[in-house]
Design an enzyme around this catalytic site. Sequence first.
Site, PDB file in Angstrom:
ATOM      1  CG  HIS A 170      -7.917   6.923   3.793  1.00  0.00           C
ATOM      2  ND1 HIS A 170      -8.439   5.848   3.128  1.00  0.00           N
ATOM      3  CD2 HIS A 170      -6.823   7.287   3.090  1.00  0.00           C
ATOM      4  CE1 HIS A 170      -7.694   5.569   2.072  1.00  0.00           C
ATOM      5  NE2 HIS A 170      -6.707   6.444   2.032  1.00  0.00           N
TER       6      HIS A 170
ATOM      7  CG  HIS B 210      -2.055   8.522   1.614  1.00  0.00           C
ATOM      8  ND1 HIS B 210      -1.608   7.276   1.274  1.00  0.00           N
ATOM      9  CD2 HIS B 210      -3.381   8.558   1.294  1.00  0.00           C
ATOM     10  CE1 HIS B 210      -2.605   6.571   0.756  1.00  0.00           C
ATOM     11  NE2 HIS B 210      -3.697   7.318   0.772  1.00  0.00           N
ATOM     12  CG  LEU B 211       1.026  11.150   7.894  1.00  0.00           C
ATOM     13  CD1 LEU B 211       1.315  10.666   9.311  1.00  0.00           C
ATOM     14  CD2 LEU B 211       0.833  12.666   7.881  1.00  0.00           C
ATOM     15  NE  ARG B 212       2.225  10.573  -0.609  1.00  0.00           N
ATOM     16  CZ  ARG B 212       1.283   9.841  -1.154  1.00  0.00           C
ATOM     17  NH1 ARG B 212       1.104   8.583  -0.777  1.00  0.00           N
ATOM     18  NH2 ARG B 212       0.494  10.361  -2.074  1.00  0.00           N
TER      19      ARG B 212
ATOM     20  CG  ASN C 267       0.074   4.078  -0.299  1.00  0.00           C
ATOM     21  OD1 ASN C 267       0.007   4.643   0.790  1.00  0.00           O
ATOM     22  ND2 ASN C 267      -0.419   4.608  -1.403  1.00  0.00           N
TER      23      ASN C 267
ATOM     24  CE  LYS D 292      -6.745   1.165   1.511  1.00  0.00           C
ATOM     25  NZ  LYS D 292      -6.147   2.510   1.512  1.00  0.00           N
TER      26      LYS D 292
ATOM     27  CG  HIS E  20      -8.130   1.758  -3.544  1.00  0.00           C
ATOM     28  ND1 HIS E  20      -7.599   3.029  -3.514  1.00  0.00           N
ATOM     29  CD2 HIS E  20      -8.627   1.596  -4.798  1.00  0.00           C
ATOM     30  CE1 HIS E  20      -7.781   3.609  -4.696  1.00  0.00           C
ATOM     31  NE2 HIS E  20      -8.402   2.745  -5.490  1.00  0.00           N
TER      32      HIS E  20
ATOM     33  CG  HIS F 273     -10.813   6.375  -0.993  1.00  0.00           C
ATOM     34  ND1 HIS F 273     -11.240   5.293  -1.744  1.00  0.00           N
ATOM     35  CD2 HIS F 273      -9.479   6.206  -0.847  1.00  0.00           C
ATOM     36  CE1 HIS F 273     -10.217   4.517  -2.032  1.00  0.00           C
ATOM     37  NE2 HIS F 273      -9.136   5.043  -1.494  1.00  0.00           N
TER      38      HIS F 273
ATOM     39  CG  LEU G 271      -6.602   6.978  -9.131  1.00  0.00           C
ATOM     40  CD1 LEU G 271      -5.402   6.085  -9.434  1.00  0.00           C
ATOM     41  CD2 LEU G 271      -7.742   6.685 -10.121  1.00  0.00           C
TER      42      LEU G 271
ATOM     43  CG  ASP H 109      -7.358   9.197  -0.134  1.00  0.00           C
ATOM     44  OD1 ASP H 109      -6.294   8.684   0.263  1.00  0.00           O
ATOM     45  OD2 ASP H 109      -7.773   9.080  -1.303  1.00  0.00           O
TER      46      ASP H 109
ATOM     47  CG  HIS I  93       1.483  13.007  -5.274  1.00  0.00           C
ATOM     48  ND1 HIS I  93       2.272  11.889  -5.301  1.00  0.00           N
ATOM     49  CD2 HIS I  93       0.202  12.574  -5.155  1.00  0.00           C
ATOM     50  CE1 HIS I  93       1.501  10.804  -5.207  1.00  0.00           C
ATOM     51  NE2 HIS I  93       0.243  11.198  -5.107  1.00  0.00           N
TER      52      HIS I  93
ATOM     53  CB  ALA J 100      -3.962   9.419  -8.450  1.00  0.00           C
TER      54      ALA J 100
END
Length: 347
Positions: free
Chosen positions: A15, A17-19, A43, A101, A138, A176, A222, A250, A254, A266
């Site tokens: 899980h 996030h790489l943006r 996302n 997802k 989620h 998560h 979150l 996760d 940011h 978050a």
Amino acid sequence: MGIETLTIRRPDDWHLHLRDGDMLRAVLASSASQYGRAMVMPNLKPPVTTAGAALAYRERIREALPIDSGFTPMMTCYLCDATDPAEIRAGFNCGAFAAAKLYPAGATTHSEYGVTSVERIGGVLATMQEIGMPLLIHGESTDPVVDVFDREAAFLRSTLALILTRYPRLKVVLEHITTEEAADLVLRDESGRLAATITPQHLMFNRNAMFAGGIRPHYYCLPVLKRERHRRALRRAATSGSPAFFLGTDSAPHETGAKESACGCAGIFSAPVALQAYLTVFEEEQALSRFEAFASENGARFYGVPFNQGTLTFQRTPTRVTGDVELADGRRIRTFLGGETLPWTLA
């Protein structure tokens, strides 16, 4: 005398996030240098909702990798009310999607395009069950009357129970997890089709961390951190040896200004130190012998992919965590546990 070095099979992050853009290029190396594979979350803005978008995003990730990197990004489809089952089938069959997802609409970062009701994606879930495509969830209720600390438990009782009953062969990963209820649900399952990922922050901290001496935005994620009894339950589950639990950081970067604002984002950027954080937890729980399975084997078995080649070695050398990663324009991303000292370092 305790163990001074520990070598494990190269792990996976199930899980991540790489943006995109500059942020992708700034954070990718933190994961690619350590993990063999990662399940990359969809996302973005706009979200990854088609096979074509997934393939294009995968190519951007690959272009940002060093030429000799052995890192494999596995792509996910962002489910919407209008997702076409035919798109799901085609994307999974061609290898564009490894999983899909489910974000309840409004539950977390960039989830506004997510699913408003499971009833609206019945055809999608039936197709996924048929073709063997895993559903990643989620798991939080978005009902405004539900307390923020109770949203996971409420989701389990309502939405998840409905999904598991209606689609008895659908493979499901609760992402998560944060509660004793979720950990117990997965531990009790005997079907082998239900699993969960657990983050380092939910193993290390309870909700007090967000309010220690003031508001601590870099501990805000979150689902939010929960009570101590939930943290203890997650630690028992992660270190239990059950194959249904595996590593999913996760890690969610940011830039600092977006975290330290009147309405902070978050997400916790843990990629640079997550493995050492997990390892610290496993040692504290006297479960070092089970760390490799959690980090490197359980997820691969669940997803039906081969174990990674190669190894990682950790040394018992106290290491102070570097506080920030810098973006190309000078903005910064705060690293989880920045300024703190961990007892293990990656050799």
